[in-house]
Design a protein around this motif. Structure first.
Motif: not given
Length: 196
Positions: A67-76
């Motif tokens: 996967l590719r992630m962007s802009g996630l502030g926390d693990n929730f």
């Protein structure tokens, strides 16, 4: 507050570069120690990852995903989007978040109650806490590597974004070949609860 507001923009975060970001985190630690204030929002904003590769292995099904992630502030936020992409996308069994739960974790305003689908675990068996950030996930062979275990108990939280003005995203790039997932899982430790 002004720094956090500016860091809501992906272009600003990516323009920082690795060295400048590390220097800012070092300076922030000194200010945290001197003031006794955690400056949690600024700290988390400086840890936000953009266009970051993430390998996720589901231990129960022996499957893996790039996967590719962007802009996630926390693990929730990450946890909710993982359930949306992997369960909602038909790749894993379980309870998928509603469309609204996923939308507030991407770019829609507000918060919606949700229930966790996994236990997030590092390759060495330590829990990756929902209260932390995706930057807590260890890098293995150039990508962050996360293991999904069944949840040991039911967890609920308000789905949404830690930074309400920061858009977040998680995109499935490919399903790993069974032999690749098996090889990666073979190197992952199984532990139970924290401290084991």
């Amino acid at each position: 507050m002004a720094c956090v507001a500016v860091l809501n923009h992906a272009a600003v975060r990516t323009a920082l570069g690795t060295e400048r970001r590390a220097a800012l985190l070092t300076a922030l630690r000194a200010v945290q120690e001197a003031s006794g204030d955690a400056f949690k929002c600024l700290h988390y904003a400086l840890l936000v990852l953009d266009d970051e590769p993430l390998i996720v292995l589901d231990r129960a099904t022996s499957t893996g995903f790039a996967l590719r992630m962007s802009g996630l502030g926390d693990n929730f936020q990450l946890h909710t989007l993982l359930a949306d992409v992997l369960i909602g996308g038909g790749h894993l069994p379980g309870r998928a978040p509603s469309a609204e739960e996923a939308a507030v974790c991407r770019d829609q305003p507000g918060q919606v109650p949700t229930t966790g689908s996994f236990n997030l675990v590092s390759p060495t068996g330590e829990w990756v806490w929902n209260e932390g950030t995706p930057a807590d996930i260890p890098v293995v062979d150039g990508a962050r590597l996360l293991v999904l275990d069944p949840p040991p108990y039911q967890r609920s939280w308000p789905a949404g974004r830690f930074f309400p003005h920061m858009s977040g995203d998680l995109v499935l790039e490919r399903v790993l070949a069974p032999e690749e997932a098996a090889r990666l899982l073979a190197n992952c430790v199984t532990k139970g609860s924290p401290g084991e």
